[in-house]
Design a protein around this motif. Structure first.
Motif, mmCIF file in Angstrom:
data_model
loop_
_atom_site.group_PDB
_atom_site.id
_atom_site.type_symbol
_atom_site.label_atom_id
_atom_site.label_comp_id
_atom_site.label_asym_id
_atom_site.label_seq_id
_atom_site.Cartn_x
_atom_site.Cartn_y
_atom_site.Cartn_z
ATOM 1 N N ALA A 321 -6.595 2.469 40.814
ATOM 2 C CA ALA A 321 -5.811 2.108 39.684
ATOM 3 C C ALA A 321 -6.664 1.468 38.690
ATOM 4 C CB ALA A 321 -4.739 1.053 39.969
ATOM 5 N N LEU A 322 -7.910 0.982 39.132
ATOM 6 C CA LEU A 322 -8.918 0.351 38.251
ATOM 7 C C LEU A 322 -9.684 1.557 37.598
ATOM 8 C CD1 LEU A 322 -10.197 -2.554 40.493
ATOM 9 C CD2 LEU A 322 -8.367 -2.572 38.724
ATOM 10 N N ARG A 323 -9.448 2.751 37.625
ATOM 11 C CA ARG A 323 -9.973 3.685 36.874
ATOM 12 C C ARG A 323 -9.402 3.948 35.386
ATOM 13 N NH1 ARG A 323 -8.881 8.999 40.531
ATOM 14 N NH2 ARG A 323 -9.911 8.162 42.744
ATOM 15 N N CYS A 324 -8.161 3.395 35.342
ATOM 16 C CA CYS A 324 -7.351 3.530 34.429
ATOM 17 C C CYS A 324 -7.979 3.150 32.948
ATOM 18 C CB CYS A 324 -6.237 2.518 34.334
ATOM 19 S SG CYS A 324 -4.988 2.847 32.796
ATOM 20 N N ALA A 329 -0.691 8.233 28.818
ATOM 21 C CA ALA A 329 -0.281 9.552 29.128
ATOM 22 C C ALA A 329 0.882 9.533 30.068
ATOM 23 C CB ALA A 329 -1.406 10.644 29.422
ATOM 24 N N CYS A 330 0.504 9.118 31.153
ATOM 25 C CA CYS A 330 1.389 8.925 32.271
ATOM 26 C C CYS A 330 2.982 8.260 31.713
ATOM 27 C CB CYS A 330 1.006 7.874 33.571
ATOM 28 S SG CYS A 330 0.655 6.284 33.110
ATOM 29 N N GLU A 384 -0.766 14.487 37.170
ATOM 30 C CA GLU A 384 -1.249 15.670 36.498
ATOM 31 C C GLU A 384 -1.699 15.566 35.277
ATOM 32 O OE1 GLU A 384 -1.274 18.595 37.943
ATOM 33 O OE2 GLU A 384 -0.367 18.015 39.642
ATOM 34 N N VAL A 385 -1.298 14.628 34.388
ATOM 35 C CA VAL A 385 -1.924 14.065 32.974
ATOM 36 C C VAL A 385 -2.870 12.942 33.058
ATOM 37 C CG1 VAL A 385 0.466 14.819 31.879
ATOM 38 C CG2 VAL A 385 0.104 12.428 32.448
ATOM 39 N N CYS A 386 -3.096 12.446 33.879
ATOM 40 C CA CYS A 386 -4.084 11.423 34.022
ATOM 41 C C CYS A 386 -5.478 11.891 33.904
ATOM 42 C CB CYS A 386 -4.166 10.584 35.341
ATOM 43 S SG CYS A 386 -5.287 9.221 35.361
ATOM 44 N N PRO A 387 -6.068 11.627 32.675
ATOM 45 C CA PRO A 387 -7.557 11.952 32.406
ATOM 46 C C PRO A 387 -8.510 11.281 33.398
ATOM 47 C CG PRO A 387 -7.067 10.015 31.045
ATOM 48 C CD PRO A 387 -5.562 10.492 31.749
ATOM 49 N N VAL A 388 -8.232 10.453 34.365
ATOM 50 C CA VAL A 388 -9.248 9.955 35.425
ATOM 51 C C VAL A 388 -8.687 10.277 36.673
ATOM 52 C CG1 VAL A 388 -10.760 8.490 33.960
ATOM 53 C CG2 VAL A 388 -8.358 7.652 35.044
ATOM 54 N N ALA A 389 -7.881 11.099 36.890
ATOM 55 C CA ALA A 389 -7.102 11.576 37.935
ATOM 56 C C ALA A 389 -6.809 10.669 39.150
ATOM 57 C CB ALA A 389 -8.264 12.599 38.843
ATOM 58 N N ILE A 390 -6.057 9.467 38.616
ATOM 59 C CA ILE A 390 -5.542 8.511 39.499
ATOM 60 C C ILE A 390 -4.043 9.179 39.954
ATOM 61 C CG2 ILE A 390 -4.519 6.530 39.490
ATOM 62 C CD1 ILE A 390 -5.877 5.434 36.981
ATOM 63 N N ASP A 391 -4.237 9.188 41.584
ATOM 64 C CA ASP A 391 -3.119 9.718 42.129
ATOM 65 C C ASP A 391 -2.200 8.758 42.360
ATOM 66 O OD1 ASP A 391 -1.335 10.894 43.797
ATOM 67 O OD2 ASP A 391 -3.089 11.807 45.221
#
Length: 498
Positions: A321-324, A329-330, A384-391
């Motif tokens: 979550a700290l990648r945000c 977008a989410c 799918e839309v997260c630009p840093v691929a947070i699952d």
């Protein structure tokens, strides 16, 4: 004039998400505003991203840069501190919101000023800086158009990118007419809800504050560790006025906003604008490194904020979550956010990212934070839309397990054993029963046959605690016979090896 609180109170004084959402979905005006805005932003973002043939590679690069930085955050934070200090700035470390607010208030008071102009900042909203400054006799003026609307309306933000997304033009006009005069220059006579007129009213109202203010407060989208450079991206230019005109600039920045090098920054300057505002590049990208004689503020302070981030970093699943990068977008693709709105999340971070970030920064002891991991359909659109691929779905399930089962977590840097949240005893019992049955094939087969033979007596809704599940869902019908029996009857096991 009373202060407008924009932050994350602790413990939160908000109702659990289901109750807040229950009221929100019945507000037809709110749902109309949200539907129009999110669908518009969503469509524009999709078109902007489609222009990039290497979008998947950029997304993966952003993920790897963030993960690398988080693994070595201690080293990069020290490097950033040294670079900022060498460039003429002063670095302060804040363990929590209270310490950060105390630092900023003391810095403002040391200048002798009693008002500040602010750049849009999630970190300062998170710690409730406006309220803390007001308690110390300091007036904070929001200068971002949407934040100005929220402040004048004694409201709370409901979106990361567009804090006033829940307001329509008519409502904004009414707020400007009734409140602007109490905060400074009043709205022009005969103000209509035309966007150009509303923007001009805000510009005239803010101009006198820009020219008068001696202290500016900002956050930062990124901090480049190798040079100590701070970066703020925006669409209006109000932020740049706050960053360049005051004599003193104070920036409150979460420790996760560090990027190691300028080369790393280049990746995010491509992905952030397309994911947030659907623009190829931000109209205003402001960068500053310390202080320079005769150019910009003469004094610069950087407040590095933890406030639960180190605890989040200790969680191997939740730390992503700290990648945000706060693109939002989410939020724009989330079916839950579109119907419930941002206020139901009880946090400055609404939507899917808020559902995993807030319970980690604040813990899950409160009713609202224990409910946030359930504010999702787990459809996966956010990932799918997260630009840093947070699952996000993975973290949501992880946090749901923490709420129901408890277990070891890190709080204030210490390992503690979290007790299961109240109200989940029936769920834990059901999961234990399911585990027992699924590990015993004969018992499972017998239970399936019994359920099929008694299906005409099954209720349409579940009793007791189960009502919470069937109150918004249909109870799946039980088939006339279990699959195992059907297979044995129709194939006799003869084709099982094919």
């Amino acid at each position: 004039m009373s202060a407008t609180f924009l932050g994350m109170p602790g413990p939160p004084a908000f109702p659990a998400f289901p109750r807040a959402a229950h009221d929100a979905v019945r507000d037809t005006t709110l749902r109309g505003n949200l539907r129009h805005a999110t669908h518009t932003i969503r469509a524009k973002r999709a078109a902007a991203v489609a222009e990039m043939p290497d979008w998947a590679a950029l997304r993966e690069a952003g993920r790897q840069i963030k993960d690398h930085t988080l693994r070595h955050l201690d080293r990069y934070l020290v490097q950033a501190e040294e670079a900022v200090t060498a460039a003429g700035g002063t670095v302060h470390w804040a363990a929590d919101a209270e310490e950060a607010n105390r630092i900023v208030a003391s810095l403002v008071k040391a200048t002798g000023e009693r008002e500040v102009v602010k750049v849009k900042s999630m970190a300062t909203q998170e710690i409730g800086l406006n309220e803390a400054l007001e308690a110390g006799g300091i007036r904070a003026y929001e200068t971002d158009l949407a934040e100005l609307i929220v402040q004048l309306g004694h409201d709370r933000p409901s979106h990361i990118l567009v804090p006033a997304i829940h307001r329509n033009r008519g409502e904004i006009r009414d707020v400007f007419r009734s409140e602007m005069g109490e905060w400074g220059r009043p709205a022009p006579e005969g103000l209509t809800d035309a966007p150009a007129e509303l923007a001009e009213a805000a510009r005239l109202h803010l101009r006198e504050k820009f020219l008068r203010a001696k202290v500016g407060v900002s956050g930062a989208n990124f901090v480049v560790a190798e040079t100590g450079t701070l970066v703020v991206v925006e669409s209006e230019g109000n932020g740049r006025m706050c960053l360049t005109l005051p004599e003193t600039l104070i920036s409150v920045v979460g420790i996760e906003k560090i990027v190691p090098t300028w080369r790393d920054l280049e990746v995010f300057l491509q992905t952030l604008p397309r994911s947030s505002t659907a623009e190829r590049m931000n109209p205003y990208t402001s960068m500053w490194t310390g202080t320079t004689d005769g150019d910009g503020p003469r004094t610069f302070h950087l407040v590095l904020l933890d406030n639960g981030r180190t605890d989040t970093l200790a969680d191997e699943v939740g730390r992503q979550a700290l990648r945000c990068i706060r693109c939002s977008a989410c939020l724009n693709v989330c079916p839950v956010y579109e119907r419930a709105g941002g206020h139901a999340y009880g946090s400055v971070y609404p939507g899917p990212i808020g559902a995993i970030l807030s319970p980690q920064l604040r813990g899950t002891a409160s009713e609202i934070d224990a409910s946030l991991p359930y504010a999702s359909s787990l459809c996966g659109a956010c990932y799918e839309v997260c630009p840093v691929a947070i699952d996000i779905p993975e973290v949501l399930v992880h946090l749901r397990e923490r709420v129901v089962e408890g277990g070891p977590v890190t709080r204030a840097g210490n390992k503690v054993l979290l007790k299961p949240a109240k109200g989940h005893a029936a769920e834990r019992a059901a999961m234990r029963a399911a585990r027992w049955a699924l590990t015993r094939p004969a018992a499972l087969r017998g239970g399936q046959r019994l359920a099929s033979r008694t299906r005409r007596f099954h209720p349409r809704t579940l009793p007791g605690p189960g009502r919470a599940w069937t109150g918004t869902r249909d109870l799946p019908p039980v088939p006339a016979e279990p699959f195992r029996d059907w297979w044995q009857r129709t194939h006799g096991g003869k084709e099982g090896a094919k």
